[in-house]
Scaffold this motif. Structure first.
Motif, PDB file in Angstrom:
ATOM      1  N   MET A   1       0.849  -1.177   0.000  1.00 42.31           N
ATOM      2  CA  MET A   1       0.000   0.000   0.000  1.00 42.31           C
ATOM      3  C   MET A   1       0.896   1.241   0.000  1.00 42.31           C
ATOM      4  SD  MET A   1      -3.151   0.970   2.574  1.00 42.31           S
ATOM      5  CE  MET A   1      -3.749  -0.701   2.529  1.00 42.31           C
ATOM      6  N   ARG A   2       0.437   2.280  -0.689  1.00 44.22           N
ATOM      7  CA  ARG A   2       1.188   3.529  -0.756  1.00 44.22           C
ATOM      8  C   ARG A   2       0.376   4.659  -0.140  1.00 44.22           C
ATOM      9  NH1 ARG A   2       2.415   3.205  -7.049  1.00 44.22           N
ATOM     10  NH2 ARG A   2       2.079   5.427  -6.852  1.00 44.22           N
ATOM     11  N   GLU A   3       1.075   5.699   0.294  1.00 44.80           N
ATOM     12  CA  GLU A   3       0.381   6.863   0.828  1.00 44.80           C
ATOM     13  C   GLU A   3      -0.360   7.586  -0.278  1.00 44.80           C
ATOM     14  OE1 GLU A   3       2.180   9.539   3.635  1.00 44.80           O
ATOM     15  OE2 GLU A   3       3.685   8.012   4.109  1.00 44.80           O
ATOM     16  N   LEU A   4      -1.460   8.200   0.105  1.00 40.20           N
ATOM     17  CA  LEU A   4      -2.269   8.955  -0.843  1.00 40.20           C
ATOM     18  C   LEU A   4      -1.907  10.431  -0.788  1.00 40.20           C
ATOM     19  CD1 LEU A   4      -5.778   7.406  -0.067  1.00 40.20           C
ATOM     20  CD2 LEU A   4      -4.267   6.855  -1.976  1.00 40.20           C
ATOM     21  N   THR A   5      -2.038  11.103  -1.926  1.00 40.55           N
ATOM     22  CA  THR A   5      -1.904  12.552  -1.935  1.00 40.55           C
ATOM     23  C   THR A   5      -3.146  13.132  -1.269  1.00 40.55           C
ATOM     24  OG1 THR A   5      -3.037  12.864  -4.045  1.00 40.55           O
ATOM     25  CG2 THR A   5      -0.634  12.458  -4.120  1.00 40.55           C
ATOM     26  N   ARG A   6      -3.098  14.418  -0.991  1.00 40.46           N
ATOM     27  CA  ARG A   6      -4.248  15.075  -0.369  1.00 40.46           C
ATOM     28  C   ARG A   6      -5.496  14.941  -1.255  1.00 40.46           C
ATOM     29  NH1 ARG A   6      -3.444  20.792   2.199  1.00 40.46           N
ATOM     30  NH2 ARG A   6      -3.849  19.778   4.165  1.00 40.46           N
ATOM     31  N   ALA A   7      -5.343  15.154  -2.554  1.00 37.16           N
ATOM     32  CA  ALA A   7      -6.481  15.060  -3.488  1.00 37.16           C
ATOM     33  C   ALA A   7      -7.017  13.631  -3.557  1.00 37.16           C
ATOM     34  CB  ALA A   7      -6.069  15.540  -4.873  1.00 37.16           C
ATOM     35  N   GLU A   8      -6.109  12.650  -3.596  1.00 37.29           N
ATOM     36  CA  GLU A   8      -6.532  11.244  -3.631  1.00 37.29           C
ATOM     37  C   GLU A   8      -7.275  10.874  -2.356  1.00 37.29           C
ATOM     38  OE1 GLU A   8      -2.743   9.659  -6.324  1.00 37.29           O
ATOM     39  OE2 GLU A   8      -2.708   9.457  -4.139  1.00 37.29           O
ATOM     40  N   GLU A   9      -6.760  11.341  -1.234  1.00 36.48           N
ATOM     41  CA  GLU A   9      -7.411  11.022   0.038  1.00 36.48           C
ATOM     42  C   GLU A   9      -8.791  11.666   0.129  1.00 36.48           C
ATOM     43  OE1 GLU A   9      -6.582  10.954   4.825  1.00 36.48           O
ATOM     44  OE2 GLU A   9      -4.946  11.500   3.485  1.00 36.48           O
ATOM     45  N   GLN A  10      -8.924  12.871  -0.394  1.00 35.59           N
ATOM     46  CA  GLN A  10     -10.230  13.535  -0.395  1.00 35.59           C
ATOM     47  C   GLN A  10     -11.253  12.705  -1.172  1.00 35.59           C
ATOM     48  OE1 GLN A  10     -10.315  17.343  -2.403  1.00 35.59           O
ATOM     49  NE2 GLN A  10     -12.247  17.913  -1.465  1.00 35.59           N
TER      50      GLN A  10
END
Length: 121
Positions: A1-10
């Motif tokens: 699993m990878r971290e999400l960008t702010r936009a992806e997390e939104q």
């Protein structure tokens, strides 16, 4: 699993909330100023490539749904936070928040009791 960008997390937060939807459904849930339809569509496809989202096709339309749960991502994020900033120590994390937020003894006891209850489950 990878971290999400702010936009992806939104967008993931919206998909976790609505459980499944088309790009237009995601866009409707976004606050103003809303991004362009194509921007949301591109981010959703990136999330699909990253393994967070899948889709069901209806002709040319795609209905998207999360395949990584909010709890799975939360656990991943907390573990990364602990490892990256607190040497893997939950007590260092708790100590940081106690100092930073000026928590009093009653608040710390409440946190400890909640942790105890959760570990019993």
């Amino acid at each position: 699993m990878r971290e999400l960008t702010r936009a992806e997390e939104q967008i993931m937060q919206i998909l976790w909330d609505i459980e499944k939807g088309f790009v237009k459904d995601i866009l409707e849930k976004m606050s103003e100023p809303k991004p362009a339809y194509n921007t949301v569509s591109t981010i959703v496809r990136i999330l699909e490539r990253k393994g967070f989202v899948s889709h069901k096709a209806y002709g040319k339309s795609h209905e998207y749904f999360p395949i990584v749960s909010k709890d799975e991502y939360r656990s991943f994020t907390i573990k990364n936070l602990l490892t990256g900033y607190f040497s893997g120590s939950f007590s260092k994390l708790a100590s940081f928040f106690a100092k930073d937020k000026n928590l009093d003894i009653k608040e710390l006891e409440k946190i400890m009791n909640e942790v105890k209850e959760e570990t019993k489950k």
